[in-house]
Design an enzyme around this catalytic site. Sequence first.
Site, PDB file in Angstrom:
ATOM      1  N   ASP A 131       0.853  -1.240   0.107  1.00  0.00           N
ATOM      2  CA  ASP A 131       0.040  -0.238   0.060  1.00  0.00           C
ATOM      3  C   ASP A 131       1.146   1.438  -0.142  1.00  0.00           C
ATOM      4  OD1 ASP A 131      -2.495  -1.470   0.495  1.00  0.00           O
ATOM      5  OD2 ASP A 131      -1.477  -1.950   2.303  1.00  0.00           O
ATOM      6  N   HIS A 170      -4.230  -1.268  -6.727  1.00  0.00           N
ATOM      7  CA  HIS A 170      -3.418  -0.104  -7.187  1.00  0.00           C
ATOM      8  C   HIS A 170      -4.369   1.128  -7.828  1.00  0.00           C
ATOM      9  CE1 HIS A 170       0.363  -2.593  -7.758  1.00  0.00           C
ATOM     10  NE2 HIS A 170       0.262  -2.699  -6.902  1.00  0.00           N
ATOM     11  N   ARG A 172       2.227 -28.851  -7.768  1.00  0.00           N
ATOM     12  CA  ARG A 172       1.979 -29.352  -9.223  1.00  0.00           C
ATOM     13  C   ARG A 172       0.644 -29.854  -9.481  1.00  0.00           C
ATOM     14  NH1 ARG A 172       7.794 -32.394  -8.888  1.00  0.00           N
ATOM     15  NH2 ARG A 172       6.926 -32.679  -6.769  1.00  0.00           N
TER      16      ARG A 172
END
Length: 430
Positions: free
Chosen positions: A14, A42, A144
């Site tokens: 942030d 953002h 995986r």
Amino acid sequence: MGQSVVVLGAQWGDEGKGKIVDLLTEEIGAVVRFQGGHNAGHTLVINAKKTVLHLIPSGILRNGVLCLIGNGVVISPAALRKEIEELEDTGLEIRSRLKISPAAPLIMEYHIALDQAREKAAGGRAIGTTGRGIGPAYEDKVGRRGIRVADLHYPDQLAEKLRAALDYHNFVLTRYFGVDGMDFQRIYDEMLVFAEYVEPMKSDVAGILHDLRKQGKRVLFEGAQGTLLDIDHGTYPYVTSSSTTVGGALSGAGVGVQDIDYVLGIAKAYATRVGGGPFPTELDDKIGQGIRDRGVEYGASTGRPRRCGWMDIVALKRAVAINGITGLCITKLDVLDGMDKLKICIAYEYHDKRSEYAPLDAQGWEECTPVYLEFPGWNESTHGITSWEKLPPAARAYLCALEELAGCPIGIVSTGPDREHTIMLHDPFA
């Protein structure tokens, strides 16, 4: 001249990375996200209009800039589509400029269910995740059993992988957490629809980056969260699930060490943290509340109030060292306007000894008491100032002290949320 610049958080996230990325993208070829998922938030403010991006790189608001999502990012199909459509509704052309690595893992519905079930079961010991499935998706990647963008191209293989993953996760959800499992057919059908949607955007991101390098084009690597939340170097276990450091930029985008010319570390003029975990300089008083209110310190993704405190140089120096930060950008300087006194933590008292180094474990951080240097504040407004000389003398003295104590030059100072509210002391691409 710098051609490839990494922008990353030097605190607990942030820090204002989105604004700085947008600021630096005026004349570049591409912006690439290399880690995290839609847990990032953002915030960009351009001509007083606010845009919050969670998954798509911040360069998307610049016409002609290529936006890349690398293999280190975990992608929520629903979140990606929603964000694309919201941006397209504003008239922006998105899909022709957005390229997604086939190696990027997908966040599935069962990841979200597992994330939320864990946090609920943990009670007071909860990490404080966003509950969006980020951690479980990374677990499947390492285990995986993850489903990647590339798998969507092969319906039979997708079905096989999805059944195996559901067998595993439904067992955990129903038997361990006592919540409902997930239906195979519904998820499979949704993935087939998403496969058609994402196919035109699927590209070899690493290959694109190598070509841009050869062409001499500028590239910006956009980090999410912050160094102190790194899975290896952060306050474990109160961390995110990806590598938020410059090392994550290399592996999460598919480039080499020689391809990075400048590392820009973003740090607020104070400190904040969201969720659980140690925070030595936290201000649990009216001073902290005042910073929170003036800085509007609430999560862009979750709306949660951020914990606020004084600047911590010990932690910042660790971020500088781990990332090899070339220059710092100090944001939200204007939030400190009007404060009588300011403090900077320069060391910790730890087990009756003074230390200028951060502990390597969360418990150690919890046992640290900050040692402060005190500085005079300033009454003048710094909001929107674009020249170093016009800053109040006390503000300049505070920034010079930060620079000296951190052992790293300050290249950019942000004095407000808008793109123009910036003092550019050194252009990372220059």
